[in-house]
Design a protein around this motif. Structure first.
Motif, mmCIF file in Angstrom:
data_model
loop_
_atom_site.group_PDB
_atom_site.id
_atom_site.type_symbol
_atom_site.label_atom_id
_atom_site.label_comp_id
_atom_site.label_asym_id
_atom_site.label_seq_id
_atom_site.Cartn_x
_atom_site.Cartn_y
_atom_site.Cartn_z
ATOM 1 N N MET A 198 77.970 62.407 33.369
ATOM 2 C CA MET A 198 76.791 63.056 32.860
ATOM 3 C C MET A 198 76.371 62.329 31.583
ATOM 4 O O MET A 198 77.192 61.913 30.789
ATOM 5 N N ARG A 199 75.087 62.218 31.392
ATOM 6 C CA ARG A 199 74.553 61.615 30.164
ATOM 7 C C ARG A 199 74.208 62.727 29.187
ATOM 8 O O ARG A 199 73.486 63.663 29.517
ATOM 9 N N VAL A 200 74.744 62.605 27.967
ATOM 10 C CA VAL A 200 74.583 63.634 26.948
ATOM 11 C C VAL A 200 73.980 62.997 25.697
ATOM 12 O O VAL A 200 74.396 61.915 25.282
ATOM 13 N N ALA A 201 73.017 63.676 25.101
ATOM 14 C CA ALA A 201 72.434 63.248 23.828
ATOM 15 C C ALA A 201 72.838 64.246 22.749
ATOM 16 O O ALA A 201 72.685 65.453 22.922
ATOM 17 N N VAL A 202 73.378 63.738 21.651
ATOM 18 C CA VAL A 202 73.686 64.560 20.488
ATOM 19 C C VAL A 202 72.702 64.145 19.404
ATOM 20 O O VAL A 202 72.705 62.997 18.964
ATOM 21 N N VAL A 203 71.854 65.069 19.004
ATOM 22 C CA VAL A 203 70.824 64.797 18.005
ATOM 23 C C VAL A 203 71.097 65.696 16.807
ATOM 24 O O VAL A 203 71.194 66.911 16.953
ATOM 25 N N PHE A 204 71.243 65.089 15.630
ATOM 26 C CA PHE A 204 71.475 65.901 14.439
ATOM 27 C C PHE A 204 70.372 65.665 13.423
ATOM 28 O O PHE A 204 69.773 64.597 13.362
ATOM 29 N N PHE A 205 70.102 66.707 12.662
ATOM 30 C CA PHE A 205 69.070 66.668 11.628
ATOM 31 C C PHE A 205 69.737 66.952 10.301
ATOM 32 O O PHE A 205 70.301 68.021 10.092
ATOM 33 N N SER A 206 69.707 65.973 9.425
ATOM 34 C CA SER A 206 70.411 66.095 8.156
ATOM 35 C C SER A 206 69.490 66.592 7.054
ATOM 36 O O SER A 206 68.282 66.446 7.119
ATOM 37 N N GLY A 207 70.130 67.152 6.076
ATOM 38 C CA GLY A 207 69.424 67.627 4.886
ATOM 39 C C GLY A 207 70.108 67.069 3.669
ATOM 40 O O GLY A 207 70.247 65.862 3.507
ATOM 41 N N ARG A 208 70.621 67.966 2.855
ATOM 42 C CA ARG A 208 71.279 67.544 1.620
ATOM 43 C C ARG A 208 72.630 66.877 1.872
ATOM 44 O O ARG A 208 73.027 65.973 1.162
ATOM 45 N N ASN A 209 73.361 67.333 2.861
ATOM 46 C CA ASN A 209 74.710 66.843 3.105
ATOM 47 C C ASN A 209 74.762 66.084 4.426
ATOM 48 O O ASN A 209 75.312 66.568 5.416
ATOM 49 N N ARG A 210 74.189 64.897 4.450
ATOM 50 C CA ARG A 210 74.064 64.104 5.672
ATOM 51 C C ARG A 210 75.412 63.787 6.300
ATOM 52 O O ARG A 210 75.576 63.838 7.511
ATOM 53 N N GLU A 211 76.406 63.450 5.486
ATOM 54 C CA GLU A 211 77.708 63.029 6.009
ATOM 55 C C GLU A 211 78.391 64.142 6.785
ATOM 56 O O GLU A 211 79.011 63.902 7.815
ATOM 57 N N LYS A 212 78.281 65.367 6.316
ATOM 58 C CA LYS A 212 78.947 66.488 6.977
ATOM 59 C C LYS A 212 78.400 66.716 8.386
ATOM 60 O O LYS A 212 79.155 66.796 9.350
ATOM 61 N N ILE A 213 77.094 66.803 8.513
ATOM 62 C CA ILE A 213 76.500 67.062 9.828
ATOM 63 C C ILE A 213 76.660 65.846 10.740
ATOM 64 O O ILE A 213 76.889 65.977 11.931
ATOM 65 N N ARG A 214 76.603 64.627 10.171
ATOM 66 C CA ARG A 214 76.822 63.417 10.959
ATOM 67 C C ARG A 214 78.242 63.375 11.511
ATOM 68 O O ARG A 214 78.452 63.064 12.680
ATOM 69 N N ASP A 215 79.220 63.696 10.671
ATOM 70 C CA ASP A 215 80.611 63.704 11.115
ATOM 71 C C ASP A 215 80.860 64.759 12.191
ATOM 72 O O ASP A 215 81.610 64.524 13.136
ATOM 73 N N LEU A 216 80.235 65.919 12.059
ATOM 74 C CA LEU A 216 80.354 66.946 13.092
ATOM 75 C C LEU A 216 79.776 66.456 14.412
ATOM 76 O O LEU A 216 80.372 66.637 15.479
ATOM 77 N N ALA A 217 78.606 65.832 14.353
ATOM 78 C CA ALA A 217 77.952 65.331 15.562
ATOM 79 C C ALA A 217 78.785 64.237 16.226
ATOM 80 O O ALA A 217 78.974 64.228 17.454
ATOM 81 N N LYS A 218 79.313 63.309 15.435
ATOM 82 C CA LYS A 218 80.119 62.220 15.997
ATOM 83 C C LYS A 218 81.444 62.737 16.552
ATOM 84 O O LYS A 218 81.926 62.248 17.571
ATOM 85 N N GLY A 219 82.042 63.721 15.904
ATOM 86 C CA GLY A 219 83.279 64.313 16.413
ATOM 87 C C GLY A 219 83.049 65.028 17.734
ATOM 88 O O GLY A 219 83.855 64.915 18.669
ATOM 89 N N LEU A 220 81.946 65.740 17.835
ATOM 90 C CA LEU A 220 81.587 66.400 19.084
ATOM 91 C C LEU A 220 81.347 65.369 20.177
ATOM 92 O O LEU A 220 81.801 65.529 21.317
ATOM 93 N N ALA A 221 80.680 64.277 19.831
ATOM 94 C CA ALA A 221 80.408 63.210 20.797
ATOM 95 C C ALA A 221 81.711 62.581 21.305
ATOM 96 O O ALA A 221 81.848 62.313 22.504
ATOM 97 N N ARG A 222 82.663 62.352 20.413
ATOM 98 C CA ARG A 222 83.959 61.787 20.829
ATOM 99 C C ARG A 222 84.671 62.701 21.824
ATOM 100 O O ARG A 222 85.235 62.249 22.815
#
Length: 98
Positions: A1-25
């Protein structure tokens, strides 16, 4: 299955990016193909080819729980996504995640 993980950052970009990448892994370990996009920065992303779309947001800081305009405009320009399976997550914060 092809899955897209799209995150929208605000003040704490690293936190939401790390969550998105961890979910993707984790999804990749289940044998799926996953692409991660930053909705604030990646323009002209077409999500039509994905069978599952995951959206990650940071709390807006307000208690209204309003969806940011950047998400609306991103989805409007991302192709036909109506009827696609989806999931959303919000990063944890002291206030505003309810």
């Amino acid at each position: 299955m092809r899955v897209a993980v799209v995150f929208f950052s605000g003040r704490n970009r690293e936190k939401i990016r790390d969550l998105a990448k961890g979910l993707a892994r984790g999804i990749e370990k289940q044998g799926n193909q996953v692409d991660v996009f930053e909705g604030n920065r990646d323009a002209n992303v077409k999500l039509t080819i994905y069978q599952y779309i995951i959206i990650g947001l940071e709390p807006s800081g307000s208690l209204s729980g309003k969806v940011p305009d950047s998400l609306r405009s991103f989805l409007a320009g991302s192709g036909m996504v109506s009827g696609t399976k989806s999931y959303a997550f919000v990063s944890r914060a002291a206030f505003g995640t309810s």
